[in-house]
Design a protein around this motif. Sequence first.
Motif, PDB file in Angstrom:
ATOM      1  N   ASP A 160       4.072  28.494  -3.155  1.00 17.82           N
ATOM      2  CA  ASP A 160       2.692  28.985  -3.052  1.00 17.82           C
ATOM      3  C   ASP A 160       2.569  30.124  -2.072  1.00 17.82           C
ATOM      4  O   ASP A 160       1.475  30.538  -1.714  1.00 17.82           O
ATOM      5  CB  ASP A 160       1.745  27.857  -2.651  1.00 17.82           C
ATOM      6  CG  ASP A 160       2.201  27.103  -1.403  1.00 17.82           C
ATOM      7  OD1 ASP A 160       3.208  27.548  -0.804  1.00 17.82           O
ATOM      8  OD2 ASP A 160       1.569  26.105  -1.039  1.00 17.82           O
ATOM      9  N   VAL A 174       0.426  18.721 -17.008  1.00 16.12           N
ATOM     10  CA  VAL A 174       0.463  19.812 -16.034  1.00 16.12           C
ATOM     11  C   VAL A 174      -0.949  20.335 -15.849  1.00 16.12           C
ATOM     12  O   VAL A 174      -1.669  20.580 -16.819  1.00 16.12           O
ATOM     13  CB  VAL A 174       1.392  20.956 -16.507  1.00 16.12           C
ATOM     14  CG1 VAL A 174       1.358  22.123 -15.539  1.00 16.12           C
ATOM     15  CG2 VAL A 174       2.819  20.447 -16.674  1.00 16.12           C
ATOM     16  N   LYS A 175      -1.348  20.502 -14.572  1.00 16.03           N
ATOM     17  CA  LYS A 175      -2.672  21.041 -14.264  1.00 16.03           C
ATOM     18  C   LYS A 175      -2.542  22.094 -13.177  1.00 16.03           C
ATOM     19  O   LYS A 175      -1.699  21.987 -12.286  1.00 16.03           O
ATOM     20  CB  LYS A 175      -3.615  19.939 -13.769  1.00 16.03           C
ATOM     21  CG  LYS A 175      -4.009  18.913 -14.811  1.00 16.03           C
ATOM     22  CD  LYS A 175      -4.967  17.906 -14.198  1.00 16.03           C
ATOM     23  CE  LYS A 175      -5.405  16.864 -15.214  1.00 16.03           C
ATOM     24  NZ  LYS A 175      -6.331  15.870 -14.594  1.00 16.03           N
ATOM     25  N   ARG A 176      -3.383  23.114 -13.261  1.00 18.66           N
ATOM     26  CA  ARG A 176      -3.536  24.035 -12.139  1.00 18.66           C
ATOM     27  C   ARG A 176      -5.004  24.026 -11.757  1.00 18.66           C
ATOM     28  O   ARG A 176      -5.862  24.415 -12.558  1.00 18.66           O
ATOM     29  CB  ARG A 176      -3.060  25.441 -12.481  1.00 18.66           C
ATOM     30  CG  ARG A 176      -3.124  26.350 -11.265  1.00 18.66           C
ATOM     31  CD  ARG A 176      -2.151  27.479 -11.258  1.00 18.66           C
ATOM     32  NE  ARG A 176      -2.235  28.159  -9.956  1.00 18.66           N
ATOM     33  CZ  ARG A 176      -1.675  29.322  -9.679  1.00 18.66           C
ATOM     34  NH1 ARG A 176      -0.960  29.945 -10.612  1.00 18.66           N
ATOM     35  NH2 ARG A 176      -1.801  29.854  -8.488  1.00 18.66           N
ATOM     36  N   ARG A 188       4.113  18.999  -6.817  1.00 18.74           N
ATOM     37  CA  ARG A 188       3.045  19.950  -6.514  1.00 18.74           C
ATOM     38  C   ARG A 188       3.613  21.220  -5.907  1.00 18.74           C
ATOM     39  O   ARG A 188       4.574  21.183  -5.145  1.00 18.74           O
ATOM     40  CB  ARG A 188       2.029  19.333  -5.561  1.00 18.74           C
ATOM     41  CG  ARG A 188       1.243  18.177  -6.148  1.00 18.74           C
ATOM     42  CD  ARG A 188       0.193  17.663  -5.172  1.00 18.74           C
ATOM     43  NE  ARG A 188      -0.628  16.604  -5.760  1.00 18.74           N
ATOM     44  CZ  ARG A 188      -0.309  15.325  -5.711  1.00 18.74           C
ATOM     45  NH1 ARG A 188       0.807  14.942  -5.098  1.00 18.74           N
ATOM     46  NH2 ARG A 188      -1.099  14.412  -6.279  1.00 18.74           N
ATOM     47  N   ASP A 230       2.768  16.007 -13.498  1.00 22.05           N
ATOM     48  CA  ASP A 230       2.950  14.555 -13.541  1.00 22.05           C
ATOM     49  C   ASP A 230       4.116  14.252 -14.474  1.00 22.05           C
ATOM     50  O   ASP A 230       4.005  14.406 -15.690  1.00 22.05           O
ATOM     51  CB  ASP A 230       1.667  13.880 -14.022  1.00 22.05           C
ATOM     52  CG  ASP A 230       1.719  12.358 -13.878  1.00 22.05           C
ATOM     53  OD1 ASP A 230       2.763  11.778 -14.192  1.00 22.05           O
ATOM     54  OD2 ASP A 230       0.710  11.763 -13.456  1.00 22.05           O
ATOM     55  N   GLU A 277       0.067  21.131 -10.336  1.00 22.87           N
ATOM     56  CA  GLU A 277       0.481  19.723 -10.300  1.00 22.87           C
ATOM     57  C   GLU A 277       1.165  19.352 -11.613  1.00 22.87           C
ATOM     58  O   GLU A 277       0.653  19.640 -12.694  1.00 22.87           O
ATOM     59  CB  GLU A 277      -0.742  18.830 -10.075  1.00 22.87           C
ATOM     60  CG  GLU A 277      -0.441  17.346  -9.997  1.00 22.87           C
ATOM     61  CD  GLU A 277      -1.684  16.531  -9.738  1.00 22.87           C
ATOM     62  OE1 GLU A 277      -2.168  15.866 -10.683  1.00 22.87           O
ATOM     63  OE2 GLU A 277      -2.195  16.578  -8.601  1.00 22.87           O
ATOM     64  N   ASP A 335      -1.780  24.753  -5.911  1.00 21.37           N
ATOM     65  CA  ASP A 335      -2.743  23.992  -6.708  1.00 21.37           C
ATOM     66  C   ASP A 335      -2.182  23.587  -8.072  1.00 21.37           C
ATOM     67  O   ASP A 335      -2.927  23.117  -8.936  1.00 21.37           O
ATOM     68  CB  ASP A 335      -4.043  24.784  -6.884  1.00 21.37           C
ATOM     69  CG  ASP A 335      -3.824  26.123  -7.591  1.00 21.37           C
ATOM     70  OD1 ASP A 335      -2.653  26.533  -7.749  1.00 21.37           O
ATOM     71  OD2 ASP A 335      -4.820  26.757  -7.974  1.00 21.37           O
ATOM     72  N   ILE A 362       4.784  12.817  -9.211  1.00 20.12           N
ATOM     73  CA  ILE A 362       3.872  13.956  -9.228  1.00 20.12           C
ATOM     74  C   ILE A 362       4.425  15.039  -8.322  1.00 20.12           C
ATOM     75  O   ILE A 362       4.611  14.828  -7.127  1.00 20.12           O
ATOM     76  CB  ILE A 362       2.451  13.545  -8.795  1.00 20.12           C
ATOM     77  CG1 ILE A 362       1.887  12.515  -9.773  1.00 20.12           C
ATOM     78  CG2 ILE A 362       1.550  14.768  -8.730  1.00 20.12           C
ATOM     79  CD1 ILE A 362       0.491  12.045  -9.433  1.00 20.12           C
ATOM     80  N   GLU A 419       9.588  21.707 -14.438  1.00 21.03           N
ATOM     81  CA  GLU A 419       9.981  20.556 -13.620  1.00 21.03           C
ATOM     82  C   GLU A 419      11.194  20.898 -12.751  1.00 21.03           C
ATOM     83  O   GLU A 419      11.252  20.543 -11.568  1.00 21.03           O
ATOM     84  CB  GLU A 419      10.294  19.346 -14.502  1.00 21.03           C
ATOM     85  CG  GLU A 419      10.692  18.114 -13.702  1.00 21.03           C
ATOM     86  CD  GLU A 419      11.088  16.935 -14.576  1.00 21.03           C
ATOM     87  OE1 GLU A 419      11.533  15.915 -14.012  1.00 21.03           O
ATOM     88  OE2 GLU A 419      10.981  17.034 -15.815  1.00 21.03           O
ATOM     89  N   LYS A 466      11.330  23.283  -5.219  1.00 16.58           N
ATOM     90  CA  LYS A 466      10.280  24.144  -4.654  1.00 16.58           C
ATOM     91  C   LYS A 466      10.755  24.789  -3.352  1.00 16.58           C
ATOM     92  O   LYS A 466      11.293  24.130  -2.461  1.00 16.58           O
ATOM     93  CB  LYS A 466       9.019  23.332  -4.385  1.00 16.58           C
ATOM     94  CG  LYS A 466       7.847  24.179  -3.910  1.00 16.58           C
ATOM     95  CD  LYS A 466       6.595  23.351  -3.735  1.00 16.58           C
ATOM     96  CE  LYS A 466       6.677  22.500  -2.489  1.00 16.58           C
ATOM     97  NZ  LYS A 466       5.375  21.858  -2.161  1.00 16.58           N
ATOM     98  N   ARG A 513      -6.129  21.894 -17.303  1.00 16.02           N
ATOM     99  CA  ARG A 513      -4.902  21.348 -17.899  1.00 16.02           C
ATOM    100  C   ARG A 513      -4.168  22.452 -18.648  1.00 16.02           C
ATOM    101  O   ARG A 513      -4.784  23.266 -19.344  1.00 16.02           O
ATOM    102  CB  ARG A 513      -5.236  20.200 -18.841  1.00 16.02           C
ATOM    103  CG  ARG A 513      -4.016  19.592 -19.504  1.00 16.02           C
ATOM    104  CD  ARG A 513      -4.308  18.247 -20.089  1.00 16.02           C
ATOM    105  NE  ARG A 513      -3.174  17.724 -20.836  1.00 16.02           N
ATOM    106  CZ  ARG A 513      -3.034  16.462 -21.210  1.00 16.02           C
ATOM    107  NH1 ARG A 513      -3.973  15.577 -20.883  1.00 16.02           N
ATOM    108  NH2 ARG A 513      -1.984  16.068 -21.879  1.00 16.02           N
TER     109      ARG A 513
END
Length: 225
Positions: free
Chosen positions: A223, A142-144, A129, A136, A134, A132, A127, A160, A166, A148
């Motif tokens: 971020d 993928v979620k923010r 990050r 997987d 994410e 906010d 996972i 990815e 990052k 989703r």
Amino acid sequence: MRLLLVEDDKETARYVSRGLIQAGHTIDVVSDGKDGLALAIRENYDIVILDRMLPGLDGLSLARTLRTAGSHVSILFLTSLGGVNDRVQGLDVGGDDYLVKPFAFAELLARVNALGRRAPMRSEGDILRAGDLELDVGSRVVKRGQERIDLQPKEFVLLETLMRNKGRVVTRTMLLERVWGFHFDPRTSVVETHISRLRAKIDRPFAKPLIHTVRGSGYSINDSP
């Protein structure tokens, strides 16, 4: 899956990496055994695809050192040494599979996918990050926040790649190599086009942008501006 290819023949490395990238995998390529060992220990790969005859450190020694160090990464030998004793040696030092050159790419891909199904779930690195956001890797979700986000295969690999780096600048050339398998600049706008599409899904519906352009260098995800 995230793969490491240790192969000193440039044509073979280009052929294999491009095919695996097109199949949706992320792949790093090195030509020297010592460099391959350093990467395999430092990074979190699902599978290492390994030639036996390598400069710096041969494939058997590389695999043996990984196992001695406690690594459980899946190892697939891809080599021209195809005798029975050669195969036995490869498996004895910790190899999980052994494919002899010349080979059909379809068989290589099938073996990679089979090893991926057998590989244990990674306890870390699955996972990713950024703020906010994410990703997987295992479930390809993928979620923010709680929302989703549906991505196309190339968009997922592009995101990815950015998230695994990052806070660092990822150059256009690096993205062409890792996401599309181009080891040269074909004067295409494919990177810019996909970054724009990714921003439309990842950034624009939300208050704070995460994907940043580093003028003259490439892109980064963070971020903070």
